[in-house]
Enzyme design. Structure first.
Site, PDB file in Angstrom:
ATOM      1  N   ARG A   1     -40.740   8.694  11.501  1.00  0.00           N
ATOM      2  CA  ARG A   1     -42.088   9.086  11.968  1.00  0.00           C
ATOM      3  C   ARG A   1     -43.207   8.495  11.123  1.00  0.00           C
ATOM      4  NH1 ARG A   1     -39.762  14.239  13.206  1.00  0.00           N
ATOM      5  NH2 ARG A   1     -39.388  14.307  15.452  1.00  0.00           N
TER       6      ARG A   1
ATOM      7  N   LYS B   1     -53.014  -4.226  14.335  1.00  0.00           N
ATOM      8  CA  LYS B   1     -52.106  -4.355  15.483  1.00  0.00           C
ATOM      9  C   LYS B   1     -50.702  -4.665  15.001  1.00  0.00           C
ATOM     10  CE  LYS B   1     -55.237  -6.091  19.026  1.00  0.00           C
ATOM     11  NZ  LYS B   1     -55.453  -7.227  19.924  1.00  0.00           N
TER      12      LYS B   1
ATOM     13  N   GLU C   1     -57.518 -20.592  14.091  1.00  0.00           N
ATOM     14  CA  GLU C   1     -58.125 -19.245  14.139  1.00  0.00           C
ATOM     15  C   GLU C   1     -59.355 -19.186  13.229  1.00  0.00           C
ATOM     16  OE1 GLU C   1     -56.990 -17.252  16.412  1.00  0.00           O
ATOM     17  OE2 GLU C   1     -54.925 -17.900  16.727  1.00  0.00           O
TER      18      GLU C   1
ATOM     19  N   LYS D   1     -63.655 -11.204  10.833  1.00  0.00           N
ATOM     20  CA  LYS D   1     -62.772 -10.351  11.646  1.00  0.00           C
ATOM     21  C   LYS D   1     -63.018  -8.873  11.326  1.00  0.00           C
ATOM     22  CE  LYS D   1     -58.262  -9.598  13.612  1.00  0.00           C
ATOM     23  NZ  LYS D   1     -56.839  -9.879  13.721  1.00  0.00           N
TER      24      LYS D   1
ATOM     25  N   GLU E   1     -60.312  -1.797  20.617  1.00  0.00           N
ATOM     26  CA  GLU E   1     -60.459  -2.868  21.591  1.00  0.00           C
ATOM     27  C   GLU E   1     -61.130  -2.447  22.892  1.00  0.00           C
ATOM     28  OE1 GLU E   1     -56.820  -5.100  22.257  1.00  0.00           O
ATOM     29  OE2 GLU E   1     -58.002  -6.913  22.088  1.00  0.00           O
TER      30      GLU E   1
ATOM     31  N   ARG F   1     -64.323  -6.491  20.464  1.00  0.00           N
ATOM     32  CA  ARG F   1     -63.108  -7.145  19.987  1.00  0.00           C
ATOM     33  C   ARG F   1     -62.614  -8.213  20.950  1.00  0.00           C
ATOM     34  NH1 ARG F   1     -58.629  -3.837  16.462  1.00  0.00           N
ATOM     35  NH2 ARG F   1     -57.178  -5.519  16.205  1.00  0.00           N
TER      36      ARG F   1
ATOM     37  N   ASN G   1     -60.781 -13.274  21.656  1.00  0.00           N
ATOM     38  CA  ASN G   1     -60.013 -14.066  22.624  1.00  0.00           C
ATOM     39  C   ASN G   1     -60.629 -15.436  22.884  1.00  0.00           C
ATOM     40  OD1 ASN G   1     -57.853 -12.282  23.371  1.00  0.00           O
ATOM     41  ND2 ASN G   1     -59.434 -10.968  24.226  1.00  0.00           N
TER      42      ASN G   1
ATOM     43  N   HIS H   1     -58.604 -18.451  23.772  1.00  0.00           N
ATOM     44  CA  HIS H   1     -57.261 -17.958  24.094  1.00  0.00           C
ATOM     45  C   HIS H   1     -56.988 -17.834  25.589  1.00  0.00           C
ATOM     46  CE1 HIS H   1     -57.074 -17.312  19.803  1.00  0.00           C
ATOM     47  NE2 HIS H   1     -55.810 -16.918  19.888  1.00  0.00           N
TER      48      HIS H   1
ATOM     49  N   HIS I   1     -53.698 -19.593  26.095  1.00  0.00           N
ATOM     50  CA  HIS I   1     -52.479 -18.907  26.563  1.00  0.00           C
ATOM     51  C   HIS I   1     -51.917 -19.570  27.818  1.00  0.00           C
ATOM     52  CE1 HIS I   1     -53.560 -14.977  24.267  1.00  0.00           C
ATOM     53  NE2 HIS I   1     -52.716 -15.719  23.578  1.00  0.00           N
TER      54      HIS I   1
ATOM     55  N   HIS J   1     -49.148 -22.549  18.818  1.00  0.00           N
ATOM     56  CA  HIS J   1     -50.266 -21.689  19.207  1.00  0.00           C
ATOM     57  C   HIS J   1     -51.588 -22.333  18.774  1.00  0.00           C
ATOM     58  CE1 HIS J   1     -52.351 -18.024  20.228  1.00  0.00           C
ATOM     59  NE2 HIS J   1     -52.836 -17.908  19.005  1.00  0.00           N
TER      60      HIS J   1
HETATM   61  N1  LIG Z   1     -51.335  -8.367  14.438  1.00  0.00           N
HETATM   62  C1  LIG Z   1     -52.286  -9.214  14.691  1.00  0.00           C
HETATM   63  O1  LIG Z   1     -53.478  -8.892  14.709  1.00  0.00           O
HETATM   64  C2  LIG Z   1     -51.922 -10.641  14.947  1.00  0.00           C
HETATM   65  C3  LIG Z   1     -52.916 -11.629  14.953  1.00  0.00           C
HETATM   66  C4  LIG Z   1     -52.537 -12.948  15.153  1.00  0.00           C
HETATM   67  C5  LIG Z   1     -51.201 -13.261  15.356  1.00  0.00           C
HETATM   68  N2  LIG Z   1     -50.270 -12.279  15.354  1.00  0.00           N
HETATM   69  C6  LIG Z   1     -48.855 -12.597  15.558  1.00  0.00           C
HETATM   70  O2  LIG Z   1     -48.452 -13.459  14.507  1.00  0.00           O
HETATM   71  C7  LIG Z   1     -47.359 -14.251  14.962  1.00  0.00           C
HETATM   72  C8  LIG Z   1     -47.545 -15.679  14.506  1.00  0.00           C
HETATM   73  O3  LIG Z   1     -47.628 -15.690  13.096  1.00  0.00           O
HETATM   74  P1  LIG Z   1     -47.334 -17.003  12.236  1.00  0.00           P
HETATM   75  O4  LIG Z   1     -48.073 -18.133  12.816  1.00  0.00           O
HETATM   76  O5  LIG Z   1     -47.555 -16.629  10.829  1.00  0.00           O
HETATM   77  O6  LIG Z   1     -45.804 -17.306  12.569  1.00  0.00           O
HETATM   78  P2  LIG Z   1     -44.426 -16.947  11.852  1.00  0.00           P
HETATM   79  O7  LIG Z   1     -44.475 -15.612  11.231  1.00  0.00           O
HETATM   80  O8  LIG Z   1     -43.373 -17.212  12.840  1.00  0.00           O
HETATM   81  O9  LIG Z   1     -44.348 -18.048  10.693  1.00  0.00           O
HETATM   82  C9  LIG Z   1     -44.257 -19.391  11.051  1.00  0.00           C
HETATM   83  C10 LIG Z   1     -43.094 -20.088  10.342  1.00  0.00           C
HETATM   84  O10 LIG Z   1     -43.421 -20.308   8.973  1.00  0.00           O
HETATM   85  C11 LIG Z   1     -42.383 -19.833   8.125  1.00  0.00           C
HETATM   86  N3  LIG Z   1     -43.054 -19.429   6.891  1.00  0.00           N
HETATM   87  C12 LIG Z   1     -43.804 -18.331   6.682  1.00  0.00           C
HETATM   88  N4  LIG Z   1     -44.348 -18.374   5.467  1.00  0.00           N
HETATM   89  C13 LIG Z   1     -43.912 -19.502   4.872  1.00  0.00           C
HETATM   90  C14 LIG Z   1     -44.153 -20.111   3.612  1.00  0.00           C
HETATM   91  N5  LIG Z   1     -44.992 -19.594   2.733  1.00  0.00           N
HETATM   92  N6  LIG Z   1     -43.523 -21.289   3.337  1.00  0.00           N
HETATM   93  C15 LIG Z   1     -42.708 -21.880   4.269  1.00  0.00           C
HETATM   94  N7  LIG Z   1     -42.468 -21.362   5.483  1.00  0.00           N
HETATM   95  C16 LIG Z   1     -43.074 -20.188   5.777  1.00  0.00           C
HETATM   96  C17 LIG Z   1     -41.734 -18.730   8.910  1.00  0.00           C
HETATM   97  O11 LIG Z   1     -40.415 -18.527   8.462  1.00  0.00           O
HETATM   98  C18 LIG Z   1     -41.803 -19.276  10.333  1.00  0.00           C
HETATM   99  O12 LIG Z   1     -40.721 -20.147  10.527  1.00  0.00           O
HETATM  100  C19 LIG Z   1     -47.297 -14.073  16.467  1.00  0.00           C
HETATM  101  O13 LIG Z   1     -46.203 -13.257  16.781  1.00  0.00           O
HETATM  102  C20 LIG Z   1     -48.586 -13.370  16.813  1.00  0.00           C
HETATM  103  O14 LIG Z   1     -48.452 -12.506  17.918  1.00  0.00           O
HETATM  104  C21 LIG Z   1     -50.605 -10.994  15.145  1.00  0.00           C
HETATM  105 ZN   LIG Z   2     -54.410 -16.747  18.286  1.00  0.00          ZN
END
Ligand SMILES: NC(=O)c1ccc[n+]([C@@H]2O[C@H](COP(=O)([O-])OP(=O)(O)OC[C@H]3O[C@@H](n4cnc5c(N)ncnc54)[C@H](O)[C@@H]3O)[C@@H](O)[C@H]2O)c1
Ligand SMILES: [Zn+2]
Length: 364
Positions: free
Chosen positions: A120, A142, A184, A222, A232, A236, A240, A243, A247, A259
């Site tokens: 929980r 999020k 971003e 942000k 949202e 907020r 997008n 995006h 997307h 992305h």
């Molecule tokens: N919660 C939110 O507000 C929010 C906002 C934007 C994106 N997201 C989410 O984030 C995700 C994308 O995140 P991302 O782009 O970080 O992708 P990811 O977490 O998949 O990381 C990308 C790659 O880099 C590798 N990696 C990470 N750190 C590393 C480092 N220091 N050295 C070498 N390799 C490394 C990972 O293993 C992975 O293979 C999506 O799922 C998206 O939906 C969430």
């Molecule tokens: Zn994005």
């Protein structure tokens, strides 16, 4: 070390600096928690940073464990969450657990969701290791996982205990991943901060204090947006920007494009629409195009051909109303266009078609 305090239902602090993973403050915090510390990470980050962090914490604290799952978006699933929950039960973790999410956005979203529901709810500390996670996923609360029905469909909005942004972890990040974060950052600058936009022209893939400053400025953008609209309802939506088109490109390319690339092209097409509507200056669009090219974005896709398919995919966007897609537009650099209290607007079909034709010619 810089700090940024986030006002949310449960407030939290972000720390930004170099070599934070091994710093005394973080160790003291884990110590004070008096909990079983469980590092949640992916298998790639475990190799680069996770095992070292585990060793370091283990040398000073009584109960520390590490759980990892395969890297990548395809593992941000309910199945991975259940797998991790079962491992946590096997380790005997109860309510006196504190999770430490070490990784990119995938790890943060997964560990955040896991922590929000495990017994929980237990605290989670975020240690983002990608530029994207540092400037985007670590702020806003999020959490969640993907399902076969769509991305991020199951999750929560919940605050981490705190966030520690150690830019030194970017040493091992491939350049293509830096670009995902950079897209971003450009988005944030376009929305709120013209001087940041110009400062990004000197951005380098280098780990130093100017990088910490740019990350902090980005987070401030942000922060201002999500603090005004935690759940949202309106403002907020501006996040997008780029995006709606981005997307659609990702969907048509079957997620075979990064992305960051998709968002970069989305920013261009949506800026083109803003120019056509007499809002943004044409010179701003050229400036954006040169900035993105300078940082190695390819800006190439076959997604716009045929345009009819692109239009059909656009109507599936979650901002669509009655199948009419809506776009965040720019009045000028640093200022999104607002009308009747809304930041997402339907666009005349002729102008939209013209923008997609422009994209077909200029982004191939
Ligand atoms: N919660 C939110 O507000 C929010 C906002 C934007 C994106 N997201 C989410 O984030 C995700 C994308 O995140 P991302 O782009 O970080 O992708 P990811 O977490 O998949 O990381 C990308 C790659 O880099 C590798 N990696 C990470 N750190 C590393 C480092 N220091 N050295 C070498 N390799 C490394 C990972 O293993 C992975 O293979 C999506 O799922 C998206 O939906 C969430
Ligand atoms: Zn994005």
């Amino acid at each position: 070390m810089k700090a940024l305090d986030i006002k949310a239902r449960i407030p939290y602090r972000l720390h930004i600096g170099q070599n934070l993973l091994m710093c005394d403050e973080l160790l003291q915090l884990c110590h004070k928690m008096r909990r079983h510390i469980v590092i949640i990470t992916d298998e790639i980050v475990a190799q680069y940073w996770g095992n070292t962090l585990l060793k370091h914490l283990n040398a000073h604290l009584p109960r520390v464990s590490l759980l990892s799952f395969p890297a990548g978006e395809t593992h941000k699933t309910r199945e991975t969450k259940a797998f991790l929950e079962d491992r946590l039960f096997e380790l005997g973790c109860g309510r006196d657990t504190c999770m430490v999410a070490l990784g990119g956005g995938v790890v943060l979203d997964m560990a955040g969701f896991l922590a929000a529901t495990y017994c929980r709810g237990v605290p989670v500390i975020y240690l983002p290791t990608t530029l994207l996670a540092m400037v985007d996923a670590s702020l806003g609360g999020k959490t969640g996982v993907n399902t076969p029905f769509g991305k991020n469909l199951i999750g929560t909005i919940s605050s981490p205990h705190s966030v520690w942004i150690d830019v030194s972890t970017l040493k091992t990040l491939p350049e293509s991943e830096w670009r995902n974060g950079f897209a971003e950052m450009v988005k944030h600058a376009l929305l709120r901060d013209e001087s940041l936009f110009h400062a990004l022209c000197d951005f380098k893939y280098e780990i130093n204090e100017p990088l910490c400053d740019k990350i902090a400025t980005n987070l401030a953008v942000k922060k201002e947006i999500v603090e005004q609209d935690e759940t949202e309802l309106g403002l907020r939506e501006v996040l997008n920007l780029g995006h709606t088109i981005g997307h659609a490109i990702e969907r048509i390319e079957n997620y075979g494009i990064s992305h960051g690339e998709a968002v970069a092209m989305g920013l261009l097409v949506e800026s083109y629409i803003s120019v056509r509507l007499g809002l943004l200056q044409e010179s701003d669009l050229s400036c954006l195009m040169s900035l993105l090219k300078k940082f190695g974005f390819l800006l190439k896709t076959t997604a716009f051909e045929p345009i009819s398919r692109f239009m059909a995919v656009l109507t599936l966007d979650k901002k669509s109303r009655a199948k009419v897609p809506r776009f965040v537009l720019l009045e000028r650099i640093g200022c999104p266009y607002q009308k009747n209290g809304s930041y997402a607007h339907p666009v005349d079909e002729q102008i939209l078609l013209e923008a997609l034709k422009w994209a077909e010619v200029n982004l191939k």
